[in-house]
Structures are given as structure tokens and as C-alpha cells.
Scaffold this motif. Sequence first.
Motif, short mmCIF file in Angstrom:
data_model
loop_
_atom_site.label_atom_id
_atom_site.label_comp_id
_atom_site.label_asym_id
_atom_site.label_seq_id
_atom_site.Cartn_x
_atom_site.Cartn_y
_atom_site.Cartn_z
N CYS A 137 0.85 -1.20 0.00
CA CYS A 137 0.00 0.00 0.00
C CYS A 137 0.88 1.24 0.00
O CYS A 137 1.93 1.26 0.62
CB CYS A 137 -0.87 -0.01 1.25
SG CYS A 137 -1.83 1.48 1.51
N MET B 185 -1.45 6.76 10.32
CA MET B 185 -2.17 6.13 9.19
C MET B 185 -1.33 5.01 8.59
O MET B 185 -1.89 4.01 8.13
CB MET B 185 -2.50 7.18 8.13
CG MET B 185 -3.55 6.72 7.12
SD MET B 185 -5.17 6.42 7.90
CE MET B 185 -5.72 4.97 6.99
N TYR C 13 -2.22 2.10 10.60
CA TYR C 13 -3.57 1.59 10.32
C TYR C 13 -3.60 0.83 8.98
O TYR C 13 -4.23 -0.21 8.86
CB TYR C 13 -4.60 2.73 10.29
CG TYR C 13 -4.76 3.45 11.61
CD1 TYR C 13 -4.75 2.78 12.82
CD2 TYR C 13 -4.91 4.85 11.64
CE1 TYR C 13 -4.88 3.45 14.03
CE2 TYR C 13 -5.05 5.52 12.84
CZ TYR C 13 -5.03 4.83 14.04
OH TYR C 13 -5.16 5.50 15.21
N ALA C 14 -2.92 1.38 7.98
CA ALA C 14 -2.88 0.72 6.67
C ALA C 14 -2.14 -0.61 6.76
O ALA C 14 -2.57 -1.62 6.19
CB ALA C 14 -2.23 1.63 5.63
N TYR D 113 -1.81 -2.45 9.43
CA TYR D 113 -2.68 -3.34 10.19
C TYR D 113 -3.76 -3.94 9.28
O TYR D 113 -4.08 -5.12 9.36
CB TYR D 113 -3.31 -2.55 11.34
CG TYR D 113 -4.17 -3.38 12.26
CD1 TYR D 113 -3.59 -4.20 13.22
CD2 TYR D 113 -5.55 -3.34 12.15
CE1 TYR D 113 -4.38 -4.97 14.06
CE2 TYR D 113 -6.35 -4.10 12.99
CZ TYR D 113 -5.75 -4.92 13.94
OH TYR D 113 -6.54 -5.67 14.78
N ALA D 114 -4.30 -3.11 8.38
CA ALA D 114 -5.29 -3.60 7.41
C ALA D 114 -4.67 -4.68 6.53
O ALA D 114 -5.26 -5.75 6.34
CB ALA D 114 -5.83 -2.44 6.56
N VAL E 255 -5.62 -3.05 0.82
CA VAL E 255 -5.64 -1.60 0.60
C VAL E 255 -4.43 -1.25 -0.27
O VAL E 255 -3.32 -1.74 -0.03
CB VAL E 255 -5.65 -0.84 1.96
CG1 VAL E 255 -4.52 -1.27 2.86
CG2 VAL E 255 -5.64 0.65 1.75
#
Lengths: 362, 362
Positions: free
Chosen positions: A155, A297, A300-301, A303-304, A311
Motif C-alpha cells: 500500500c 495512518m 492503520y494501513a 494493520y489492514a 488496501v
Amino acid sequence: MATMKDIADRLGISLSTVSKGLNGGQDISDSLRQTILDTAVEMGYQNRKAKRQDRRRIAVFIENMDYEDADDFGYEIVLGFRKASFRENWGVSVIPLTRDLQRRQSYDAYMLQEQYSGAFFMGISPEDPWSAQMEETRIPTVLLDNSAAPNPQVCTLATDSDAGIEMAVSHLAALGHEKIAFLDGSAGSMVSDKRMLAYLNAMAAHKLAIDPQLAVYGYFVAEAAPYHVPGFLSAGVTAILCGNDLIASGVIECCKKEGFAVPEDISVIGFDDVPMAERLDPPLTTVRQHRNALGQMAYYALYALINQVPVSSTCLRPDLVLRATTAIAKPRVALRRNDDKDSVAYVNPDLYLKTLRQRNLW
Amino acid sequence: MATMKDIADRLGISLSTVSKGLNGGQDISDSLRQTILDTAVEMGYQNRKAKRQDRRRIAVFIENMDYEDADDFGYEIVLGFRKASFRENWGVSVIPLTRDLQRRQSYDAYMLQEQYSGAFFMGISPEDPWSAQMEETRIPTVLLDNSAAPNPQVCTLATDSDAGIEMAVSHLAALGHEKIAFLDGSAGSMVSDKRMLAYLNAMAAHKLAIDPQLAVYGYFVAEAAPYHVPGFLSAGVTAILCGNDLIASGVIECCKKEGFAVPEDISVIGFDDVPMAERLDPPLTTVRQHRNALGQMAYYALYALINQVPVSSTCLRPDLVLRATTAIAKPRVALRRNDDKDSVAYVNPDLYLKTLRQRNLW
């Protein structure tokens, strides 16, 4: 998914040797360890220990970016990343991304050996050995300011340059500026290209003429200013937008040296809002990248991705921080006639950028 | 930040009345409650109770999308959202987004009254009363398949249409298809526009001719097919790309009715991969939107916004799911001569799309 047994069978060695190779055991040669790691990567082996709650680790790789001092660009990004990941018990290692490290091992083999679940790259250049590996890696990976490899594990994260430059040009246009120069960072950097395109788009959107001599690439350093600012001034610009705050600091110095007051004669806007921006004289009006939020962020990305969410890109909104380097445009007469036939308004910025590149104007 | 006392002072009423208004107390008229809520929103009041760990609530608004049955497009998205948010103890309410609800109250007043910390919108149309309020809202909000309001509280989430359509066209090109029609969804929908532009870009990237008569908007229903497919067939297409799986189901039916076998004569590709796609006859090759992952990512993005990270957009990578509706192109002769002077190759797709729109070809 491959097991340790599969790796042992493939290599014709014992299970305990494979275990030593994968888990950092001592009694094994370096070359055999490397063979085991490479085979594990090739067969898609995943270390289950790395998933255990008490051993979860992620890596932050940093290249060409200072981050240890509070004034450094990377400092707040690392802090934001640590803050967000800390809440969920991740161990974070910050690792300088050297060529040596990258030559020693493939990215996936390194990550498997060190038992990291994923990584955040603050800077990786296209020439880096690991850069090409981003297309094939099975490691959840977030790249700051990079183009995305077509890989569901990777990502990209960036601040929205379009929005930032548009806010800056819009602010200048509202102050009556029409002749706005843009001194960008290094040609060939993805960030520079995005900001250049954003500048061309914003100028076109505000129906301001684009002059190739006023839209130039330099370098992301203050020392770039003297090469371009005198030309801007003699062409009659009333405002200079800069690719980052460092460039802006050089532009302000240069304007003063040439006898122009900032912001009375010339307005200047930077990009980033690094800590030194507000300590400049006068304090710099600039587009703020929320670096702490970028770090959060990034986590968070990542972790996604670790949770199998593919993502591919995520973008943060910048702010325009108004300080003291912009003012109402003061009408000026150009000291030299602009003979450039290419100065045209309302062009298609995308095509225009391509044309200019082809003609090597920059 | 405004307190209940500030609201009481502004309205000249007691603190206990304000508390009743904000916390759903009974002994108060509806109009006074509304005044209190509107004033609270105007003054930037935030209900601290909504932040308490045991009362954290978020809303999912759904418009024009079925989600209650496992076969519905929205089902997995809601599931993914619930799954990701459940881990962190959020209460999730799924609320149909009716015009009536939106007319009764402003978005912010409703969210304050119901004590939601943020919301995820699965569909909101530009005509909706709350749509315009997205520019000013102070509520962390994630919008699925919508354009972003220039507001740091609002983030858009989408599947990457460019990547999906490019994979589909690339697959067809590799099978030898050159005359590929695109039957898109409704004109004016952001998703349709993105996919149309992606189709034009992908065709240009593969150096395939773009014919305006083969790139048309319809509606996101199977019934759109009979209006366009006979024309495609007589123009000699060998493949039909569709704006979604429903359209593709209609296209397959229509081809059969006209005496063409799928995939032997005509290849068909859908978009979305809803559950019925694999039950079609033959099972549909389609671009998969990871709906469960979309729901999870919606929560991660919302969580970022709630934590003051100004994420503005985030994009998920689709997959091409190969089933049984594509095959090697079978050479065909067009039944009618193509007299359209506008059939041109290698155009700039963006400009081309604009031109076609202006000329009302669609």
C-alpha cells in the motif's frame, strides 16, 4: 501453506536443522541458513511464532531521511507510528535502509529471519535492490510517497499534493497574485512530479498563465534558490511557491539579498511545515503535512494489510498554515521582456508536463 | 470547546433543560430539544458520554443497497465493518438512509442526539439533503464510492476501478480480443464514470480502437442488456465488458437469445463478484470487489478519522476471478458496416470522455 517439514524434505535435511535456520539457532553455517530462508520464502512458509501476541514485531525502514531530532522531517512520523502501534502491543524496530543490508538478503528472507509481520518504508529509491522486490513480496508493506507495485500486499501512503498546492495557489490568487513561480524539488522524484502537476493544474484551474520559465525543478535544498530566484524576480513574479520548506528558506534569503522584501514585494509559500518553518524570518506560510497523522495512518494501513485487507493507496489531507510570508500582490513591472513563445494559458497540464519533459526544458 | 453551560447561557435556559435536550430526557418539547441540538452543533459541543468506552457507538447508513441477505451486495460489507469494529467494543447501528430522516434533522444534530462518534455511508446520492452537509460536518464520516468533500472529517473509500478494468481488458487482449464493448451502469453515477474512464484508458493502453457506439451507459440492471447487446453483436464485437454482474447476467441471456454462445462466440466479464456470479450459466468471469475487506477498511478509516488523522481517500485492490465466460477470440465479420467517423484509436481518454458527454452521445 508450506511447513518446516516441507522445507526439510525439499532440501533433504533434518527438521531440527530447518528449525535452527528459521529461528536463529547457532549451530548452523551462514550459507545453509540462507538457503533455508530462501527456500522458506520461495515455498511461502510463514513463521507462526511471529503471529503470537507477545512477539508481534513490525519494522520501520528509513532511507535518506533524518528522524532522530524533533526538528527532523521523520521524527513525528516515527512518533505517530509508534503511538498507534503501541496500543496494540507491537514491538517496533527502526532500521536504516542501507544498500548493504539490501544486498545481503532479499526483503522477504530478511523479514522472515527477523520475524517481522510487516514493514513501513519511509523512503525507498527505485534503484534500491528491494524496490523491485515490492512487486512480488508476501510481506504486508506500506510505502511512504512511492508509487504502488501491483501487489495486494503493498500500500502507498501520501499527503494529497493536489489539495495542498491548490490551497496555496488559491490563497495567492485571492491576494491578487497572477505571476506565481514554482520552484520544485528534484526532477525524477515522485513527490516533485506530483507537486509540479498539481501546480500546473491549480494555475489552470484559476485561469492563470503558465510560463515554463517560472515552473522549474531544482533540488530539495535551500541552495537551489540562487540558481532560479533572480530569474523569477527579473521576470516580474509577485509570488514564489516552493517544493518544500527548505527551498522556501533559501528563496526568502535570496529575495532579501536581491533587495526584495518578503512579503511586501514577494510572497513565499513552502510545503511540509517542518518545525523550522515558524522560526524563519518572517515565519513561513506553508502547506502542512500532518506527519504524526501520516505515521498513525501508516500503522492503520499496515494493520489492514496484515488482516488481509488489500488496501492499495491512502491519502491524507494537508492544511495551509498562514503565517507571515504572504501579502496582497504589489503590482510589478517585469525587468526583462518575456520572449518565450511557450507561455500559454489554459493548457491541459498533464499533456503540457509531458511536452516540457520531452523537450528537456527541465 | 463549548460546554452545556455555554449552551444554557446562549439560549437563556437552565443547565438541566440543556441536559434533557442533549441526553434524550422526556420532560421537554420536541421543538426546544431541536433548538438545543442545533445550538450545540453550531457551538461545536461534543458529548463526552459518547466517548466513554462502554457507550461507544457508530452508525452505518445504507441507501439503495440490499444487505440483509447473504446474496446482497451490501451483506459482506456490513459484516466486514462489524467484524473489524467488534474487536474494539463499538456498538454498530445499521440505519436506512431515508429522505424523511434527513429532512427531519441535520446530520450533525442527528449524530449528536443519538450519540454516535462517527458514521459509514454505504450510498448517499448528491440530491440527498445530508450530501451537501458533508462539506461542513464535524462528524468523522467515511463515504463508500463517493467524491470527497474538502473536509478533514470526511474520507472516501472505493475499489480501484482503474486496476479492475485494466485487468479485465488485459485478460481479453491476451485472448486475442480487439473489438471489446463496454456496457456500463447509469450515466451520472460516480462509479459508472470511473469505470467508463478506466475502460477508455485500458483500451488506449492496449492500443485497441475506441468506438463510441461500443462504449455506452445503461443502468445497473440485467434489463439494460436487450437495448444494447444486439447492436454490439451486429457491430462484430467478440467480447462485452459489463459495469456490474447484474448487467453481465442480462448480457449472457441476450447473447444466447440472439444465437451466440458464451464464451465460444462472445466473451463476457462482469464487475463486483456478487454471490450469484458463480451460479450463472456459465459461471461468470468477473472483477471481484473484496466487500468484506471494504467493510473492514471502512472501519479502519473511520477509526483514523476519530483519532484526528485527516485521511481523505483510501482505495482497495480488486481481483480478476477467472470462471467460464471468457475464451480465445473467435474471428467474426461485422454484420453492419461501421460508418461512425468517431471511431478513433489512441485518443486521450479523459478529453474523449468529455467530448462525448458534451455531444450527448450518451
